[in-house]
Scaffold this motif. Structure first.
Motif, PDB file in Angstrom:
ATOM      1  N   PRO A 101      11.000  -0.213 -42.243  1.00 37.70           N
ATOM      2  CA  PRO A 101      10.040  -1.175 -42.796  1.00 37.70           C
ATOM      3  C   PRO A 101      10.736  -2.441 -43.290  1.00 37.70           C
ATOM      4  CG  PRO A 101      10.435   0.593 -44.368  1.00 37.70           C
ATOM      5  CD  PRO A 101      11.145   0.980 -43.102  1.00 37.70           C
TER       6      PRO A 101
ATOM      7  N   GLU B 168      10.634  -4.511 -46.208  1.00 32.91           N
ATOM      8  CA  GLU B 168      10.082  -4.186 -47.524  1.00 32.91           C
ATOM      9  C   GLU B 168       9.417  -5.365 -48.237  1.00 32.91           C
ATOM     10  OE1 GLU B 168       9.737  -1.301 -48.725  1.00 32.91           O
ATOM     11  OE2 GLU B 168      11.200   0.005 -47.745  1.00 32.91           O
TER      12      GLU B 168
ATOM     13  N   THR C  99       6.068  -4.847 -46.494  1.00 34.95           N
ATOM     14  CA  THR C  99       5.340  -3.779 -47.173  1.00 34.95           C
ATOM     15  C   THR C  99       4.600  -4.289 -48.397  1.00 34.95           C
ATOM     16  OG1 THR C  99       7.004  -2.185 -46.417  1.00 34.95           O
ATOM     17  CG2 THR C  99       5.605  -1.513 -48.248  1.00 34.95           C
ATOM     18  N   GLU C 100       5.177  -5.269 -49.102  1.00 32.06           N
ATOM     19  CA  GLU C 100       4.519  -5.767 -50.309  1.00 32.06           C
ATOM     20  C   GLU C 100       3.220  -6.508 -49.977  1.00 32.06           C
ATOM     21  OE1 GLU C 100       7.247  -8.196 -52.468  1.00 32.06           O
ATOM     22  OE2 GLU C 100       7.048  -9.913 -51.124  1.00 32.06           O
TER      23      GLU C 100
ATOM     24  N   LEU D 171       1.321  -5.616 -47.348  1.00 31.62           N
ATOM     25  CA  LEU D 171       0.431  -4.494 -47.033  1.00 31.62           C
ATOM     26  C   LEU D 171      -0.132  -3.879 -48.314  1.00 31.62           C
ATOM     27  CD1 LEU D 171       2.401  -2.581 -44.241  1.00 31.62           C
ATOM     28  CD2 LEU D 171       0.427  -4.081 -43.945  1.00 31.62           C
ATOM     29  N   SER D 172       0.746  -3.660 -49.290  1.00 33.94           N
ATOM     30  CA  SER D 172       0.312  -3.033 -50.546  1.00 33.94           C
ATOM     31  C   SER D 172      -0.738  -3.875 -51.250  1.00 33.94           C
ATOM     32  CB  SER D 172       1.517  -2.827 -51.470  1.00 33.94           C
ATOM     33  OG  SER D 172       2.458  -1.953 -50.866  1.00 33.94           O
TER      34      SER D 172
ATOM     35  N   LEU E 174      -3.049  -1.284 -48.120  1.00 32.24           N
ATOM     36  CA  LEU E 174      -2.591  -0.541 -46.945  1.00 32.24           C
ATOM     37  C   LEU E 174      -1.167  -0.054 -47.146  1.00 32.24           C
ATOM     38  CD1 LEU E 174      -3.778  -2.936 -44.078  1.00 32.24           C
ATOM     39  CD2 LEU E 174      -4.726  -0.678 -44.556  1.00 32.24           C
ATOM     40  N   ASP E 175      -0.782   0.933 -46.347  1.00 30.51           N
ATOM     41  CA  ASP E 175       0.621   1.255 -46.193  1.00 30.51           C
ATOM     42  C   ASP E 175       0.965   1.089 -44.706  1.00 30.51           C
ATOM     43  OD1 ASP E 175      -0.349   3.518 -44.871  1.00 30.51           O
ATOM     44  OD2 ASP E 175       0.033   4.859 -46.578  1.00 30.51           O
ATOM     45  N   ARG E 176       2.242   1.291 -44.395  1.00 31.96           N
ATOM     46  CA  ARG E 176       2.708   1.050 -43.027  1.00 31.96           C
ATOM     47  C   ARG E 176       1.942   1.901 -42.012  1.00 31.96           C
ATOM     48  NH1 ARG E 176       6.668   3.138 -39.720  1.00 31.96           N
ATOM     49  NH2 ARG E 176       7.816   1.637 -38.437  1.00 31.96           N
ATOM     50  N   GLU E 177       1.758   3.182 -42.325  1.00 36.83           N
ATOM     51  CA  GLU E 177       1.113   4.100 -41.386  1.00 36.83           C
ATOM     52  C   GLU E 177      -0.345   3.706 -41.136  1.00 36.83           C
ATOM     53  OE1 GLU E 177       3.074   5.002 -43.912  1.00 36.83           O
ATOM     54  OE2 GLU E 177       4.764   5.522 -42.594  1.00 36.83           O
TER      55      GLU E 177
END
Length: 286
Positions: free
Chosen positions: A120, A122, A187-188, A190-191, A195-198
């Protein structure tokens, strides 16, 4: 030292390679001063070789071996004569003639290790660092070839322009990356959209995925605005920036499409990209 004829041959091979692997930067070479094209073609072909390694290998290890070849070359530890590889020979000639910083080229190589894995991305800072060592560095290195005197004055613009360009490219390639299980969207971000990566890679939550894509494209537009506000680019180095003119339309289209970006391309047809670059070269605006 290679003969003048060999130099022309290397230039021709680098341009031909670039025409197949990165048509936009091939056209950027043609929009540059003729006496700089050989060095620019070698630099851009080197960048294209690094960028496509993931496409050529099925496992990370062979990719790391390819990257190690370029690291060894730049560190003066090449195995065998570099003249056998026209891109390598052209790159080393450009490094010597234009005093290009080898560390920037090595850092560009190191950054591409990330491409070989599905780790990821991050944070926003991590993304900006990756873009800085790849797309931004490429603009600044090309600027040094075009004018070592003027290049430092556009370093800030190159930094932001490269991030904008990198994000546009990552959005363009997002459908391919998603199929591989890769994700460059931090990822931040997405958060912040829940959401998360998956969940993003699964593609089911269209509304939140659209919000994440819009935010990612918005980050690209933010950097593009900062690049434009960083001051006038000297005419002598502007050819290094002409491909940046392609970023805004992709960023805007990505924001409009949202999750539909997985199914609809954001890249304009070749003729339109060529026209945008020609206009940028004439007006010196990206």
């Amino acid at each position: 030292m290679a003969s003048e004829g060999a130099g022309r041959s290397n230039q021709d091979i680098c341009l031909a390679t670039l025409r197949e692997t990165d048509r936009d930067r091939y056209l950027a070479c043609l929009l540059s001063p003729e006496d700089k094209r050989g060095a620019l073609a070698a630099l851009y072909a080197f960048h294209a070789e690094l960028a496509r390694i993931r496409d050529l290998v099925h496992e990370p290890l062979p990719g790391e071996v390819r990257l190690q070849y370029w690291r060894d070359l730049l560190e003066g530890q090449a195995h065998g004569a570099s003249e056998a590889n026209p891109i390598a020979a052209g790159l080393l000639a450009a490094v010597v003639e234009y005093r290009l910083p080898r560390k920037s080229l090595i850092d560009m190589t190191e950054a591409r290790i990330f491409d070989l894995y599905n780790d990821p991305m991050e944070t926003r800072n991590s993304l900006e660092g990756y873009a800085g060592e790849t797309a931004s560095a490429l603009i600044q290195l090309a600027s040094l070839i075009l004018s070592a005197e003027d290049a430092p004055r556009s370093a800030e613009a190159a930094g932001h322009a490269g991030v904008a360009q990198a994000i546009a490219g990552l959005l363009m390639l997002m459908p391919l990356h998603r199929r591989r299980g890769q994700l460059y969207l931090p990822t931040e971000i997405l958060s912040a959209t829940g959401l998360d990566r998956e969940a993003f890679l699964a593609g089911n939550d269209k509304d939140r995925i659209s919000a994440a894509i819009e935010a990612f494209a918005g980050l690209g537009r933010e950097h593009l605005a900062k690049a434009r506000a960083a001051g006038k680019i000297a005419p002598s180095v502007f050819p290094a920036f002409v491909t940046v003119a392609l970023a805004e339309s992709m960023l805007l289209k990505a924001q409009k499409l949202g999750s539909r970006l997985f199914d609809e391309p954001i890249q304009s047809p070749q003729w339109r990209r060529q026209m945008r670059m020609a206009v940028a070269a004439t007006t010196r605006k990206f």
